[in-house]
Design a protein around this motif. Structure first.
Motif, PDB file in Angstrom:
ATOM      1  N   ILE A 169      61.084  23.174  15.715  1.00  0.00           N
ATOM      2  CA  ILE A 169      62.031  23.751  16.665  1.00  0.00           C
ATOM      3  C   ILE A 169      63.322  24.189  15.980  1.00  0.00           C
ATOM      4  O   ILE A 169      63.868  25.263  16.281  1.00  0.00           O
ATOM      5  CB  ILE A 169      62.349  22.756  17.802  1.00  0.00           C
ATOM      6  N   ASP A 170      63.841  23.365  15.062  1.00  0.00           N
ATOM      7  CA  ASP A 170      65.051  23.757  14.339  1.00  0.00           C
ATOM      8  C   ASP A 170      64.820  25.059  13.576  1.00  0.00           C
ATOM      9  O   ASP A 170      65.713  25.913  13.500  1.00  0.00           O
ATOM     10  CB  ASP A 170      65.470  22.663  13.363  1.00  0.00           C
ATOM     11  N   ALA A 171      63.631  25.197  13.020  1.00  0.00           N
ATOM     12  CA  ALA A 171      63.304  26.412  12.275  1.00  0.00           C
ATOM     13  C   ALA A 171      63.230  27.617  13.204  1.00  0.00           C
ATOM     14  O   ALA A 171      63.684  28.710  12.849  1.00  0.00           O
ATOM     15  CB  ALA A 171      61.989  26.242  11.521  1.00  0.00           C
ATOM     16  N   CYS A 172      62.667  27.440  14.393  1.00  0.00           N
ATOM     17  CA  CYS A 172      62.612  28.536  15.374  1.00  0.00           C
ATOM     18  C   CYS A 172      64.019  29.028  15.685  1.00  0.00           C
ATOM     19  O   CYS A 172      64.284  30.237  15.704  1.00  0.00           O
ATOM     20  CB  CYS A 172      61.920  28.083  16.649  1.00  0.00           C
ATOM     21  N   TYR A 174      64.755  32.618  19.377  1.00  0.00           N
ATOM     22  CA  TYR A 174      65.697  31.804  20.159  1.00  0.00           C
ATOM     23  C   TYR A 174      65.004  31.242  21.399  1.00  0.00           C
ATOM     24  O   TYR A 174      65.171  30.074  21.750  1.00  0.00           O
ATOM     25  CB  TYR A 174      66.894  32.640  20.604  1.00  0.00           C
ATOM     26  N   HIS A 175      64.223  32.094  22.058  1.00  0.00           N
ATOM     27  CA  HIS A 175      63.530  31.666  23.273  1.00  0.00           C
ATOM     28  C   HIS A 175      62.520  30.558  22.976  1.00  0.00           C
ATOM     29  O   HIS A 175      62.377  29.608  23.760  1.00  0.00           O
ATOM     30  CB  HIS A 175      62.837  32.855  23.948  1.00  0.00           C
ATOM     31  N   ALA A 176      61.833  30.667  21.844  1.00  0.00           N
ATOM     32  CA  ALA A 176      60.851  29.648  21.473  1.00  0.00           C
ATOM     33  C   ALA A 176      61.507  28.274  21.340  1.00  0.00           C
ATOM     34  O   ALA A 176      60.943  27.256  21.751  1.00  0.00           O
ATOM     35  CB  ALA A 176      60.164  30.032  20.161  1.00  0.00           C
ATOM     36  N   ALA A 177      62.724  28.240  20.768  1.00  0.00           N
ATOM     37  CA  ALA A 177      63.443  26.973  20.620  1.00  0.00           C
ATOM     38  C   ALA A 177      64.131  26.574  21.916  1.00  0.00           C
ATOM     39  O   ALA A 177      64.175  25.391  22.271  1.00  0.00           O
ATOM     40  CB  ALA A 177      64.470  27.083  19.496  1.00  0.00           C
ATOM     41  N   ALA A 178      64.657  27.579  22.646  1.00  0.00           N
ATOM     42  CA  ALA A 178      65.388  27.297  23.885  1.00  0.00           C
ATOM     43  C   ALA A 178      64.501  26.642  24.928  1.00  0.00           C
ATOM     44  O   ALA A 178      64.922  25.701  25.619  1.00  0.00           O
ATOM     45  CB  ALA A 178      65.992  28.586  24.441  1.00  0.00           C
ATOM     46  N   LYS A 231      71.551  24.774  21.009  1.00  0.00           N
ATOM     47  CA  LYS A 231      72.101  25.906  20.247  1.00  0.00           C
ATOM     48  C   LYS A 231      71.313  27.175  20.521  1.00  0.00           C
ATOM     49  O   LYS A 231      71.881  28.259  20.665  1.00  0.00           O
ATOM     50  CB  LYS A 231      72.091  25.589  18.753  1.00  0.00           C
ATOM     51  N   ALA A 232      69.992  27.048  20.578  1.00  0.00           N
ATOM     52  CA  ALA A 232      69.146  28.209  20.865  1.00  0.00           C
ATOM     53  C   ALA A 232      69.391  28.717  22.279  1.00  0.00           C
ATOM     54  O   ALA A 232      69.421  29.931  22.520  1.00  0.00           O
ATOM     55  CB  ALA A 232      67.677  27.852  20.674  1.00  0.00           C
ATOM     56  N   GLN A 233      69.585  27.800  23.218  1.00  0.00           N
ATOM     57  CA  GLN A 233      69.876  28.195  24.598  1.00  0.00           C
ATOM     58  C   GLN A 233      71.192  28.963  24.669  1.00  0.00           C
ATOM     59  O   GLN A 233      71.299  29.990  25.359  1.00  0.00           O
ATOM     60  CB  GLN A 233      69.914  26.958  25.493  1.00  0.00           C
ATOM     61  N   TYR A 247      71.986  31.592  33.263  1.00  0.00           N
ATOM     62  CA  TYR A 247      70.893  30.606  33.293  1.00  0.00           C
ATOM     63  C   TYR A 247      70.840  29.824  31.978  1.00  0.00           C
ATOM     64  O   TYR A 247      70.807  28.583  31.982  1.00  0.00           O
ATOM     65  CB  TYR A 247      69.566  31.323  33.543  1.00  0.00           C
ATOM     66  N   TRP A 248      70.864  30.541  30.857  1.00  0.00           N
ATOM     67  CA  TRP A 248      70.746  29.867  29.568  1.00  0.00           C
ATOM     68  C   TRP A 248      72.038  29.160  29.171  1.00  0.00           C
ATOM     69  O   TRP A 248      71.998  28.102  28.529  1.00  0.00           O
ATOM     70  CB  TRP A 248      70.280  30.850  28.492  1.00  0.00           C
TER      71      TRP A 248
END
Length: 205
Positions: free
Chosen positions: A125-128, A152-156, A162-164, A186-187
């Motif tokens: 996830i950190d890598a995504c 970003y969406h994959a991690a969010a 942070k991705a969100q 939303y995010w």
């Protein structure tokens, strides 16, 4: 479940996986409060030298943190790299991070991006999240807002604050996605709920 004594007999006989599992039990098991990090490092080193990926990774973390050995970021990177080459996704992320920051190795943004991509494709996830940043800012690769938003969406969606936040910014600015105040909010709210300080300020304003 195999007893510790039986596992130790196998480990002392040279079984690499037994060495890894015994050290893992010593490090994180019920009696972890009384852990002997030098003993743990010994067994992980035996397994790591035999090519055991998880042992290579955990031995790297010992050198990274100074548990049971003198802290040595260069040696930590060496073991992370071996684990990464054995397809350990967190090690791949650590190698990418080190190459990006020049920690324990020479800074190399192109190689960092390559390892980040491998780690992300393996589900880290950190890598995504950081791959999204690399695409968004052109770190080791060409800028590509569409791919940035995808990663970003994959991690969010996995709860990474942070991705969100970054995905919210993408919707706010129309980077790689159709500009949308609704989705930006939303995010931002998701990130705020996950503890992101800037998102909390933005939601409260």
């Amino acid at each position: 479940m195999e007893t510790t004594l039986a596992l130790q007999r196998k480990a002392d006989a040279g079984d690499a996986d037994a060495c890894f599992r015994l050290a893992y039990r010593f490090a994180f098991g019920r009696n972890a409060k009384n852990r002997d990090w030098r003993q743990i490092v010994h067994y992980w080193r035996v397994a790591a030298r035999a090519g055991h990926a998880r042992a290579q990774f955990y031995l790297g973390t010992c050198y990274d943190t100074g548990n049971g050995v003198s802290k040595n970021i260069r040696t930590a990177h060496h073991w992370y790299l071996l684990a990464a080459e054995n397809d350990h996704e967190v090690a791949q992320y650590n190698v990418a991070f080190n190459l990006r920051e020049g920690q324990g190795c020479k800074k190399d943004l192109a190689q960092s991006f390559s390892w980040m991509l491998r780690a992300a494709n393996n589900g880290d996830i950190d890598a995504c999240r950081d791959l999204g940043f690399a695409y968004h800012e052109g770190v080791g690769t060409a800028i590509d807002y569409k791919l940035a938003s995808i990663w970003y969406h994959a991690a969010a969606k996995c709860g990474d604050a942070k991705a969100q936040w970054n995905l919210g910014l993408c919707y706010q600015d129309g980077h790689g996605v159709v500009k949308s105040r609704r989705w930006a909010r939303y995010w931002f709210r998701k990130a705020a709920s996950a503890g992101h300080v800037l998102a909390r300020k933005k939601v409260a304003s």
